[in-house]
Write a protein that holds these residues in place. Structure first.
Motif, mmCIF file in Angstrom:
data_model
loop_
_atom_site.group_PDB
_atom_site.id
_atom_site.type_symbol
_atom_site.label_atom_id
_atom_site.label_comp_id
_atom_site.label_asym_id
_atom_site.label_seq_id
_atom_site.Cartn_x
_atom_site.Cartn_y
_atom_site.Cartn_z
ATOM 1 N N SER A 1 0.810 -1.347 0.082
ATOM 2 C CA SER A 1 0.064 0.374 0.161
ATOM 3 C C SER A 1 0.869 1.376 -0.050
ATOM 4 N N GLY A 2 0.534 2.187 -0.611
ATOM 5 C CA GLY A 2 0.964 3.720 -0.590
ATOM 6 C C GLY A 2 0.820 3.972 0.760
ATOM 7 N N ASN A 3 1.802 4.894 1.371
ATOM 8 C CA ASN A 3 1.618 5.415 2.682
ATOM 9 C C ASN A 3 1.627 6.816 2.684
ATOM 10 N N LEU A 4 0.823 7.559 3.818
ATOM 11 C CA LEU A 4 0.914 8.775 3.970
ATOM 12 C C LEU A 4 1.861 9.114 5.337
ATOM 13 N N HIS A 5 3.087 9.453 5.248
ATOM 14 C CA HIS A 5 4.117 9.445 6.343
ATOM 15 C C HIS A 5 3.780 10.829 7.148
ATOM 16 N N SER A 6 4.103 10.243 8.316
ATOM 17 C CA SER A 6 4.096 11.237 9.376
ATOM 18 C C SER A 6 5.561 11.560 9.633
ATOM 19 N N ASN A 7 5.642 13.007 9.977
ATOM 20 C CA ASN A 7 6.963 13.587 9.974
ATOM 21 C C ASN A 7 7.668 13.203 11.720
ATOM 22 N N GLY A 8 6.753 12.571 12.500
ATOM 23 C CA GLY A 8 7.501 12.409 13.720
ATOM 24 C C GLY A 8 7.164 13.500 14.752
ATOM 25 N N GLY A 9 6.526 14.675 14.317
ATOM 26 C CA GLY A 9 6.224 15.700 15.184
ATOM 27 C C GLY A 9 7.072 16.583 15.170
ATOM 28 N N MET A 10 7.905 16.804 14.118
ATOM 29 C CA MET A 10 8.865 17.950 13.810
ATOM 30 C C MET A 10 8.092 19.397 13.862
ATOM 31 N N VAL B 1 13.660 7.638 26.545
ATOM 32 C CA VAL B 1 12.578 8.223 25.734
ATOM 33 C C VAL B 1 11.501 8.549 26.540
ATOM 34 N N LYS B 2 11.042 7.633 27.657
ATOM 35 C CA LYS B 2 9.992 8.045 28.385
ATOM 36 C C LYS B 2 10.358 9.354 29.428
ATOM 37 N N SER B 3 11.559 9.441 29.767
ATOM 38 C CA SER B 3 11.821 10.570 30.659
ATOM 39 C C SER B 3 12.236 11.822 29.805
ATOM 40 N N SER B 4 12.349 11.841 28.382
ATOM 41 C CA SER B 4 12.844 12.772 27.538
ATOM 42 C C SER B 4 11.641 13.943 27.483
ATOM 43 N N ASN B 5 12.111 14.921 27.642
ATOM 44 C CA ASN B 5 11.076 16.213 27.400
ATOM 45 C C ASN B 5 11.115 16.607 25.838
ATOM 46 N N SER B 6 12.081 16.239 25.217
ATOM 47 C CA SER B 6 12.207 16.161 23.623
ATOM 48 C C SER B 6 11.593 15.063 23.066
ATOM 49 N N LYS B 7 11.030 15.454 21.861
ATOM 50 C CA LYS B 7 10.440 14.239 20.898
ATOM 51 C C LYS B 7 11.147 14.208 19.748
ATOM 52 N N ILE B 8 12.461 14.874 19.685
ATOM 53 C CA ILE B 8 13.119 14.808 18.201
ATOM 54 C C ILE B 8 13.944 13.460 18.033
ATOM 55 N N TYR B 9 13.797 12.599 18.783
ATOM 56 C CA TYR B 9 14.455 11.635 18.726
ATOM 57 C C TYR B 9 13.673 10.430 17.623
ATOM 58 N N ARG B 10 12.466 10.982 17.469
ATOM 59 C CA ARG B 10 11.478 9.977 16.483
ATOM 60 C C ARG B 10 11.387 10.714 15.160
ATOM 61 N N THR B 11 12.484 11.731 14.987
ATOM 62 C CA THR B 11 12.201 12.388 13.644
ATOM 63 C C THR B 11 13.619 12.231 12.906
ATOM 64 N N GLN C 1 21.008 14.741 16.920
ATOM 65 C CA GLN C 1 21.988 13.840 17.423
ATOM 66 C C GLN C 1 21.533 13.025 18.463
ATOM 67 N N GLU C 2 20.290 12.597 18.506
ATOM 68 C CA GLU C 2 19.574 11.596 19.216
ATOM 69 C C GLU C 2 18.500 10.929 18.498
ATOM 70 N N TYR C 3 18.154 9.609 18.468
ATOM 71 C CA TYR C 3 17.550 8.960 17.625
ATOM 72 C C TYR C 3 16.986 7.661 18.240
ATOM 73 N N THR C 4 15.884 7.144 17.714
ATOM 74 C CA THR C 4 15.454 5.746 17.881
ATOM 75 C C THR C 4 15.261 5.099 16.478
ATOM 76 N N CYS C 5 15.072 4.080 16.377
ATOM 77 C CA CYS C 5 14.637 3.309 15.222
ATOM 78 C C CYS C 5 13.431 4.241 14.312
ATOM 79 N N ALA C 6 12.524 4.675 15.184
ATOM 80 C CA ALA C 6 11.555 5.588 14.520
ATOM 81 C C ALA C 6 12.084 6.818 13.677
#
Length: 326
Positions: A141-150, A211-221, A229-234
């Motif tokens: 399926s084609g996918n409509l992608h999320s930017n992860g919250g940037m 991740v749970k204790s982070s105030n930032s969400k950039i790890y998923r973007t 310079q912080e990330y997860t597999c997402a």
């Protein structure tokens, strides 16, 4: 229409409609090899869109049937398994059995394999370019992608880097004056996977607790990978996907290069499932895996992994680290 599949005494039922017994379908398809009549370099969807609607001199594309070979193929997995994307066998089955079974061939009823799916689906071979060398088709399926919250500023910065990487990969693998060659796209994917992995190596992979204790969400973007310079597999999956989007745009006249975010928003391994060189492929920057066929977590084999170290290393991190933005 929601598609519900169940097995009752060897007969498949979809939305309450009794369909042709699977064993009988297989018997009818005896001697057929998936892919007959279709070159692997073709866009299988286009082949089906242009497929015959005539059988024994009668055209079933008009009233009251409005038969469409692409819809018939996409709607029923038993037909895909038995006949593959062979328009001649599909119309034969529709006339001899499908009409009596009230099978739907005038509209698409199987859509949305993923939560954010578009209405577009790609039909491509899955195993021919792997070590298994097996016939088999897959619907992606084609996918409509999320930017992860940037934020807007973060997305602008991340896209700037992704675009430069895509152009760098394209220029390295396939100069603009060269015509498309089968295998170009997988090389670009492997190369891009390596570059994203190199960016990740310059940062920190966060654990679930971090991740749970982070105030930032950039790890998923993508921003987290390229700049924060912080990330997860997402985040690594989205960073690679952004590059693939730009590569697809650069290769405007070539076969489609599309990706699906597998396991998005789950605490599980995430990667890109890809339509590449008119075949199924995958790319996983966290594990440094990329290749034709299915991801090893989905039944693929590590024999088919094309190691990114053959293509990229930290010297390919081509954009200097930009300042963080809120």
């Amino acid at each position: 229409m929601k598609r519900v599949v169940c097995a009752v005494f060897g007969i498949t039922m979809i939305c309450g409609l009794v369909l042709f017994p699977v064993n009988a379908i297989k018997a009818q398809a005896a001697g057929y090899t998936q892919g007959d009549g279709i070159k692997l370099s073709e866009d299988t969807r286009k082949t089906l869109e242009k497929g015959t609607t005539k059988y024994n001199g009668v055209d079933y594309s008009g009233a009251p049937y409005y038969y469409n070979p692409l819809y018939y193929y996409l709607n029923y997995s038993d037909l895909r398994d038995a006949f593959g994307p062979n328009p001649d066998l599909l119309i034969k089955h529709y006339v001899e059995f499908g009409i009596k079974e009230k099978r739907v061939a005038d509209k698409q009823i199987v859509l949305g394999a993923y939560p954010q799916s578009s209405s577009y689906e790609y039909v491509v071979p899955s195993y021919q370019k792997t070590s298994k060398k097996q016939d088999g088709m897959v619907v992606i399926s084609g996918n409509l992608h999320s930017n992860g919250g940037m934020t807007r500023a973060q997305e602008v910065a991340a896209r700037d880097i992704a675009y430069q990487i895509a152009q760098h990969v394209y220029d390295h693998v396939k100069p603009k004056h060269d015509a498309y060659k089968d295998g170009d796209q997988i090389k670009m994917i492997v190369y891009a996977t390596g570059i994203v992995r190199a960016y990740c190596d310059l940062g920190v992979e966060l654990t679930q607790d971090q991740v749970k204790s982070s105030n930032s969400k950039i790890y998923r973007t993508a921003y987290g990978v390229f700049i924060g310079q912080e990330y997860t597999c997402a985040g690594s999956t989205r960073a690679l996907g952004l590059i693939l989007d730009y590569l697809d745009a650069v290769m405007d006249d070539d076969p489609p290069l599309k990706w699906v975010h597998v396991n998005a928003n789950k605490w599980d391994d995430q990667w890109c499932q890809i339509v590449c060189d008119n075949h199924e492929a995958y790319a996983d920057p966290i594990n440094s895996w990329a290749g034709y066929g299915k991801h090893p977590n989905q039944g693929g084999t590590k024999k088919d992994i094309k190691n990114y170290y053959n293509y990229a290393n930290e010297s390919d991190v081509i954009t200097i680290k930009k300042p963080k933005v809120d």
